[in-house]
Scaffold this motif. Structure first.
Motif, PDB file in Angstrom:
ATOM      1  N   UNK A   8      12.867  -0.059   1.438  1.00 41.04           N
ATOM      2  CA  UNK A   8      11.694   0.772   1.704  1.00 41.04           C
ATOM      3  C   UNK A   8      10.554   0.325   0.799  1.00 41.04           C
ATOM      4  N   UNK A   9       9.426  -0.024   1.393  1.00 39.58           N
ATOM      5  CA  UNK A   9       8.265  -0.457   0.630  1.00 39.58           C
ATOM      6  C   UNK A   9       7.037   0.257   1.173  1.00 39.58           C
ATOM      7  N   UNK A  10       5.847  -0.205   0.771  1.00 36.42           N
ATOM      8  CA  UNK A  10       4.596   0.346   1.302  1.00 36.42           C
ATOM      9  C   UNK A  10       3.479  -0.638   1.027  1.00 36.42           C
ATOM     10  N   UNK A  11       2.646  -0.856   2.013  1.00 34.82           N
ATOM     11  CA  UNK A  11       1.511  -1.762   1.876  1.00 34.82           C
ATOM     12  C   UNK A  11       0.343  -1.028   1.232  1.00 34.82           C
ATOM     13  N   UNK A  12       0.532  -0.615   0.000  1.00 38.47           N
ATOM     14  CA  UNK A  12      -0.522  -0.007  -0.806  1.00 38.47           C
ATOM     15  C   UNK A  12      -0.920  -1.048  -1.825  1.00 38.47           C
ATOM     16  N   UNK A  13      -1.870  -1.924  -1.485  1.00 41.17           N
ATOM     17  CA  UNK A  13      -2.054  -3.143  -2.242  1.00 41.17           C
ATOM     18  C   UNK A  13      -0.979  -4.122  -1.813  1.00 41.17           C
ATOM     19  N   UNK A  14      -0.605  -5.042  -2.706  1.00 35.71           N
ATOM     20  CA  UNK A  14       0.420  -6.027  -2.360  1.00 35.71           C
ATOM     21  C   UNK A  14       1.641  -5.947  -3.252  1.00 35.71           C
ATOM     22  N   UNK A  15       1.582  -5.180  -4.339  1.00 34.80           N
ATOM     23  CA  UNK A  15       2.640  -5.213  -5.335  1.00 34.80           C
ATOM     24  C   UNK A  15       4.001  -4.762  -4.851  1.00 34.80           C
ATOM     25  N   UNK A  16       4.061  -3.630  -4.162  1.00 34.80           N
ATOM     26  CA  UNK A  16       5.353  -3.102  -3.712  1.00 34.80           C
ATOM     27  C   UNK A  16       5.979  -4.031  -2.674  1.00 34.80           C
ATOM     28  N   UNK A  17       5.147  -4.553  -1.778  1.00 33.17           N
ATOM     29  CA  UNK A  17       5.650  -5.485  -0.767  1.00 33.17           C
ATOM     30  C   UNK A  17       6.110  -6.796  -1.399  1.00 33.17           C
ATOM     31  N   UNK A  18       5.447  -7.229  -2.459  1.00 36.46           N
ATOM     32  CA  UNK A  18       5.848  -8.456  -3.140  1.00 36.46           C
ATOM     33  C   UNK A  18       7.244  -8.316  -3.723  1.00 36.46           C
ATOM     34  N   UNK A  19       7.512  -7.174  -4.353  1.00 38.79           N
ATOM     35  CA  UNK A  19       8.845  -6.935  -4.912  1.00 38.79           C
ATOM     36  C   UNK A  19       9.876  -6.834  -3.794  1.00 38.79           C
ATOM     37  N   UNK A  20       9.537  -6.123  -2.723  1.00 36.10           N
ATOM     38  CA  UNK A  20      10.464  -5.987  -1.596  1.00 36.10           C
ATOM     39  C   UNK A  20      10.794  -7.348  -1.000  1.00 36.10           C
ATOM     40  N   UNK A  21       9.787  -8.210  -0.865  1.00 31.67           N
ATOM     41  CA  UNK A  21      10.016  -9.534  -0.287  1.00 31.67           C
ATOM     42  C   UNK A  21      10.916 -10.384  -1.177  1.00 31.67           C
ATOM     43  N   UNK A  22      10.741 -10.263  -2.496  1.00 32.60           N
ATOM     44  CA  UNK A  22      11.586 -11.044  -3.403  1.00 32.60           C
ATOM     45  C   UNK A  22      13.031 -10.545  -3.375  1.00 32.60           C
ATOM     46  N   UNK A  55      -6.507   6.416   0.038  1.00 30.84           N
ATOM     47  CA  UNK A  55      -6.205   5.925  -1.310  1.00 30.84           C
ATOM     48  C   UNK A  55      -7.170   4.820  -1.706  1.00 30.84           C
ATOM     49  N   UNK A  56      -7.352   3.843  -0.825  1.00 31.76           N
ATOM     50  CA  UNK A  56      -8.237   2.720  -1.136  1.00 31.76           C
ATOM     51  C   UNK A  56      -9.666   3.189  -1.374  1.00 31.76           C
ATOM     52  N   UNK A  57     -10.152   4.101  -0.523  1.00 29.81           N
ATOM     53  CA  UNK A  57     -11.524   4.578  -0.662  1.00 29.81           C
ATOM     54  C   UNK A  57     -11.700   5.408  -1.930  1.00 29.81           C
ATOM     55  N   UNK A  58     -10.710   6.239  -2.228  1.00 25.41           N
ATOM     56  CA  UNK A  58     -10.832   7.114  -3.389  1.00 25.41           C
ATOM     57  C   UNK A  58     -10.798   6.320  -4.688  1.00 25.41           C
ATOM     58  N   UNK A  59      -9.873   5.388  -4.787  1.00 25.46           N
ATOM     59  CA  UNK A  59      -9.761   4.639  -6.037  1.00 25.46           C
ATOM     60  C   UNK A  59     -10.948   3.705  -6.225  1.00 25.46           C
ATOM     61  N   UNK A  60     -11.589   3.320  -5.119  1.00 26.48           N
ATOM     62  CA  UNK A  60     -12.752   2.428  -5.215  1.00 26.48           C
ATOM     63  C   UNK A  60     -14.045   3.201  -5.489  1.00 26.48           C
ATOM     64  N   UNK A  64     -12.369   9.324 -10.284  1.00 31.98           N
ATOM     65  CA  UNK A  64     -12.096  10.579 -10.973  1.00 31.98           C
ATOM     66  C   UNK A  64     -11.290  11.528 -10.087  1.00 31.98           C
ATOM     67  N   UNK A  65     -11.502  11.447  -8.768  1.00 27.19           N
ATOM     68  CA  UNK A  65     -10.720  12.274  -7.843  1.00 27.19           C
ATOM     69  C   UNK A  65      -9.270  11.797  -7.820  1.00 27.19           C
ATOM     70  N   UNK A  66      -9.088  10.469  -7.733  1.00 24.00           N
ATOM     71  CA  UNK A  66      -7.726   9.932  -7.740  1.00 24.00           C
ATOM     72  C   UNK A  66      -7.024  10.279  -9.043  1.00 24.00           C
ATOM     73  N   UNK A  67      -7.743  10.198 -10.161  1.00 22.75           N
ATOM     74  CA  UNK A  67      -7.122  10.514 -11.447  1.00 22.75           C
ATOM     75  C   UNK A  67      -6.673  11.972 -11.482  1.00 22.75           C
ATOM     76  N   UNK A  68      -7.472  12.877 -10.917  1.00 25.20           N
ATOM     77  CA  UNK A  68      -7.093  14.292 -10.882  1.00 25.20           C
ATOM     78  C   UNK A  68      -5.846  14.494 -10.029  1.00 25.20           C
ATOM     79  N   UNK A  69      -5.773  13.802  -8.888  1.00 26.82           N
ATOM     80  CA  UNK A  69      -4.588  13.891  -8.033  1.00 26.82           C
ATOM     81  C   UNK A  69      -3.365  13.352  -8.758  1.00 26.82           C
TER      82      UNK A  69
END
Length: 381
Positions: A8-22, A55-60, A64-69
């Protein structure tokens, strides 16, 4: 005979998918079958696509909203004062239901999660008895938030001894510190031809200057990156910025005098071999890859939420310098950018993390079956 693993992974950026692929690559090399599922695809009515975009829009645009969440829904209670996390996200139930249907016809020998929502789903299904095989969580962050923890999971594989200790104190059944999961190419010298191509470009762009790699993740996220690149260039360094898929960011960085702005880089191991220091903004997979490659890491202006949390975790573990001001950034580069005992100590600390192959433990769990969580008590990682 090979076994079957669902990752189980998630395409939230590339990091989780990179680990899953390895993980999938290593399992396949041993003769096993793998299937990788994006947990966001398990959500109804394209909710996963909406969450990714939000997620992408909020963190970009509204960090401060993402940090509160993040503070409200992800941060754990102080060690020893919390309890195992139980489905605090409203999307766990529909995602777990969808995964249960998918696995019913062809159950795997083990479920492996590289994303925290996957950890919640796997733990819930194990608790319900709907999943009768081990659920293994591969933590990709350098600091553990509570969404990684669900008491139903059998094993947590952690990047550092401190994250393993935090999992145990947070109620995880079994936590082992095995080191980050990165491709073998980062542990071995890259081909001279590929390294030479980067080295020649850097030498031409900044003769006599030490290349400093600035990472922005797959989405090209970061705070005041142009200003940071200008600062480094103005003090005699060669800033090399990995802009990921951020085309606008790359265009902006190309206007900074003395900076090298790269788009998507396919041969990151060779790039790592051609730079002196990594300046990171999220303590994600690029940071883990740098540790494996023997490149010292500096955290500067980390992104909100998990970026700050993980950067602090790395710094507390002695794996990076945490620069909180331009002066501290320049001092950290001075300490780590040239050969010497400080640089070597940081390189040695990073490489010392890689103590075991996560796939060995995943394969053993599958071979022993679901009762492994009852037979093997949690212990030091």
């Amino acid at each position: 005979m090979g076994r079957r693993f669902v990752i189980l992974s998630a395409a939230m950026g590339a990091g989780h998918d990179t680990v899953a692929a390895e993980l999938a690559r290593r399992l396949s090399d041993r003769g096993h079958l793998t299937q990788t599922i994006d947990v966001l695809d398990l959500l109804p009515v394209r909710l996963g696509t909406a969450l990714r975009g939000c997620y992408a829009a909020t963190i970009r645009h509204a960090p401060f909203v993402y940090d509160a969440i993040y503070q409200a829904y992800f941060m754990s209670s102080p060690p020893g004062q919390g309890r195992p996390n139980l489905d605090t996200s409203p999307v766990v139930v529909p995602a777990a239901r969808a995964l249960r249907r998918r696995l019913a016809a062809d159950p795997p020998d083990a479920l492996v999660s590289t994303f925290h929502l996957g950890a919640q789903i796997g733990g819930r299904l194990r608790d319900e008895g709907a999943l009768r095989v081990p659920s293994v969580v591969v933590i990709t962050d350098f600091a553990v938030h509570r969404q990684w923890l669900h008491p139903g999971n059998d094993i947590h594989l952690c990047p550092t001894p401190q994250t393993a200790e935090d999992v145990r104190r947070g109620g995880g059944r079994r936590a082992l510190a095995v080191g980050p999961v990165v491709p073998e190419a980062f542990h071995t010298p890259s081909r001279p031809a590929r390294v030479g191509a980067f080295a020649r470009e850097f030498a031409a762009r900044g003769p006599g200057r030490v290349p400093v790699l600035l990472s922005t993740g797959a989405w090209g996220l970061g705070s005041q990156l142009a200003e940071t690149a200008a600062l480094l260039s103005g003090h005699g360094w060669l800033p090399v910025v990995m802009c990921g898929r951020g085309r606008a960011l790359r265009r902006r960085l190309q206007r900074v005098s003395g900076a090298v702005a790269l788009g998507w880089v396919s041969d990151v191991p060779a790039l790592m071999s051609a730079v002196g220091v990594l300046v990171m903004n999220a303590a994600g997979q690029t940071a883990a890859q740098a540790l494996a490659a023997g490149v010292p890491v500096v955290s500067y202006r980390p992104i909100a939420g998990h970026g700050v949390h993980s950067a602090r975790g790395m710094a507390e573990a002695g794996l990076c310098a945490y620069a909180r001001s331009p002066r501290e950034l320049l001092q950290a580069l001075s300490d780590l950018g040239c050969d010497g005992p400080v640089r070597q100590a940081r390189i040695d600390a990073g490489r010392a993390l890689f103590t075991a192959d996560a796939v060995d433990i995943v394969a053993t769990a599958a071979r022993e079956g679901a009762p492994v969580r009852d037979r093997v008590p949690g212990g030091p990682g």
